[in-house]
Every structure is written in structure tokens, then in C-alpha cells.
Motif scaffolding. Structure first.
Motif, mmCIF file in Angstrom:
data_model
loop_
_atom_site.group_PDB
_atom_site.id
_atom_site.type_symbol
_atom_site.label_atom_id
_atom_site.label_comp_id
_atom_site.label_asym_id
_atom_site.label_seq_id
_atom_site.Cartn_x
_atom_site.Cartn_y
_atom_site.Cartn_z
ATOM 1 N N ILE A 185 32.936 26.836 -26.673
ATOM 2 C CA ILE A 185 32.888 25.446 -27.135
ATOM 3 C C ILE A 185 32.532 24.560 -25.946
ATOM 4 O O ILE A 185 33.231 24.575 -24.928
ATOM 5 N N TRP A 236 28.265 32.852 -32.443
ATOM 6 C CA TRP A 236 29.287 31.812 -32.660
ATOM 7 C C TRP A 236 29.280 30.864 -31.470
ATOM 8 O O TRP A 236 29.334 31.291 -30.316
ATOM 9 N N ARG A 271 30.029 26.307 -30.512
ATOM 10 C CA ARG A 271 30.169 24.917 -30.917
ATOM 11 C C ARG A 271 29.777 24.018 -29.738
ATOM 12 O O ARG A 271 30.302 24.161 -28.629
ATOM 13 N N LEU A 307 29.550 19.944 -29.011
ATOM 14 C CA LEU A 307 29.929 18.641 -29.550
ATOM 15 C C LEU A 307 29.705 17.569 -28.491
ATOM 16 O O LEU A 307 30.178 17.701 -27.361
ATOM 17 N N THR A 354 26.808 25.597 -34.056
ATOM 18 C CA THR A 354 26.697 24.248 -34.598
ATOM 19 C C THR A 354 26.644 23.240 -33.463
ATOM 20 O O THR A 354 27.260 23.428 -32.409
ATOM 21 N N CYS A 412 34.785 21.442 -34.135
ATOM 22 C CA CYS A 412 34.637 22.658 -33.333
ATOM 23 C C CYS A 412 35.228 23.883 -34.027
ATOM 24 O O CYS A 412 35.176 24.985 -33.480
ATOM 25 N N ALA A 429 31.929 25.355 -40.040
ATOM 26 C CA ALA A 429 30.736 26.128 -39.707
ATOM 27 C C ALA A 429 29.479 25.648 -40.421
ATOM 28 O O ALA A 429 28.366 25.942 -39.964
ATOM 29 N N THR A 466 26.444 20.823 -39.198
ATOM 30 C CA THR A 466 25.662 20.854 -37.963
ATOM 31 C C THR A 466 24.533 19.834 -38.031
ATOM 32 O O THR A 466 24.094 19.443 -39.119
#
Length: 257
Positions: free
Chosen positions: A83, A131, A133, A135, A176, A235, A240, A243
Motif C-alpha cells: 500500500i 494485489w 493499493r 492512494l 487500485t 486501501c 477492490a 479504482t
């Protein structure tokens, strides 16, 4: 709701105070191993010690080589980054008519270049795992540019455009990318903006804050913890399918859908 973040790792930029700190805390409380960052190593370690599952690393992200140094230290501490939370202070306030080339370069150097480098560096491992994230803690100015913040408006919009483009490219691979847009949240940055407005207009700080609250349908400034909770959700595993979006956390301030 179970956020499905136990055992993940996160790098949260500029997380020794304000919105970054609130986001780091929210993630740590969900079982994420969080890297807390700030210019002061002592301060970063101090803030990290207040959270479960956190380590503090000092680094000036906008200095030459700062992003690379931060990533090296973060990976040494926690391994690959699952993340990435982009965050940092904006340029000094000022009107658009006074914007010059040096100011534009400052906005890009502060709000675009180090963030893009971090994204580019963590993305390969995310794609390999299927996988990830990313942000961005941004501003409602991305959707409604704010008066007297021309350089911040410019830089944040540029980063948002890049992230939106990238989100469409990696959406099918489990990564995402979103932006969370704070309105008036009770942080040191919000106070700095209010103080600048008071000085510019000749009003008292209390008068500026009262007028600002009156413009917010919720009737108050947001709490950092409320913002952190929204960030943690974006997150999370349940998010999921979200996005390429920009979510406002502004108490209804921006008068558009």
C-alpha cells in the motif's frame, strides 16, 4: 466490516502529522505494518511508537534522491510495499496572476515528480503479486480549484491526471489507484490556510474559521480520524472494485455531484 488488511505493508508519506498521520494510524489499527515518514527521523520514530505495527523513517521526499532513499529504507524495514499512500505539503499560497516559471517548477517538484517516482518503483511488485493499493491524499481543489492556491491547484491536478491514466492501465491486474480529497479537516495545514486568509483579508482567524464552517453543509471541520477511516477503506480488500476515482471527504462542501 473486515478490511482484509492483516499482514499487508504500507508506506505513508508525510505521516508524522495531519491527514497522513491519521491514515497511518487507521491502517496500523487494521493490522498493516506501516512505515511512518517525515523530515525528522526522531519525530517519525516517535509517532510510529504510538501505533501498533509501525516503524518510523526520516526522509525529505522532495530533496534530490529523497524518494529513492525513502524506498530503500522502507523496503529494508518491511519488505515490498503493498500500500502506497502519497501525501505532502503543498506550495505556498498565491494568486494565479503572480504565477511564474519558478513557481510552476516548484509545484511539479513538490507534488508530482517524487510521487511519480514512488509509484513507478512500487508498482512492479504489486503487479507481480496481483494485489496493490495506491492512494493519493489530495484536495477538493482537484475538482473545484481554490482561490489563492494556484500552484497547489496546478500540481495536484497534474498528479490526479497521471494517476487516473495509470489506474486504467493496471485495473485488471489487482492494483487500485484512487485519490481521497479532503475538504476542511482540522489539521495544521487547514489552520495555515486560514491564517493566510486572515492576513490577506484583514479579518481575525476566528472570523475566517467561522465563515469557513458556515460554508460547509455539515457545519464543522472534519476530524482527522474520519478521514483516516475513509482512506483505510479505499486501501482495503472490499474496495477492490473502486479504482480510478476521486472521493471527496468534505462534509458536503463542494457543490457538485
Amino acid at each position: 466490516m473486515e478490511l482484509g488488511l492483516q499482514g499487508r505493508t504500507a508506506l505513508v508519506c508525510a505521516s508524522t502529522s495531519g491527514l497522513g498521520r491519521a491514515t497511518a494510524r487507521a491502517l496500523a489499527e487494521e493490522g498493516v505494518t506501516v512505515v511512518v515518514t517525515g523530515r525528522s527521523s526522531d519525530r517519525a520514530r516517535e509517532v510510529a511508537a504510538e501505533m501498533p505495527n509501525a516503524v518510523g523513517i526520516g526522509c525529505d521526499l522532495v530533496a534530490d534522491g529523497g524518494a529513492e532513499q525513502l524506498l530503500t529504507a522502507a523496503r529494508k524495514a518491511v519488505g515490498d510495499i503493498d500500500i502506497l499512500v502519497l501525501n505532502g505539503p503543498g506550495p505556498a499560497p498565491g494568486p494565479a496572476r503572480d504565477t511564474d516559471t519558478a513557481g510552476i517548477e516548484q509545484a511539479i517538484e513538490t507534488l508530482v515528480k517524487p510521487q511519480q517516482l514512488l509509484v513507478r518503483s512500487v508498482l512492479p511488485a504489486m503487479l507481480e503479486k496481483g494485489w496493490g493499493r495506491i492512494l493519493s491524499i489530495s484536495s477538493t481543489s482537484v475538482e473545484a480549484p481554490m482561490p489563492n492556491l494556484s500552484l497547489s491547484n496546478l500540481g495536484r491536478a497534474a498528479l490526479a491526471g497521471y494517476l487516473k491514466t495509470l489506474a486504467t492501465e493496471v485495473a485488471s491486474q489487482g492494483v487500485t489507484i484512487n485519490s481521497l480529497l479532503p475538504g476542511r479537516i482540522a489539521t495544521p495545514r487547514a489552520r495555515q490556510i486560514d491564517e493566510a486568509a486572515a492576513q490577506r483579508t484583514g479579518r481575525t482567524l476566528r472570523e475566517v474559521e467561522t465563515a469557513s464552517r458556515a460554508a460547509i453543509p455539515a457545519g464543522r471541520y472534519g476530524e482527522p480520524g474520519e478521514f483516516g477511516a475513509a482512506a483505510a477503506f479505499l486501501c482495503s480488500a472490499p474496495a477492490a472494485y473502486i479504482t480510478g476515482t476521486a472521493l471527496r471527504c468534505d462534509g458536503g462542501l463542494v457543490p457538485t455531484l
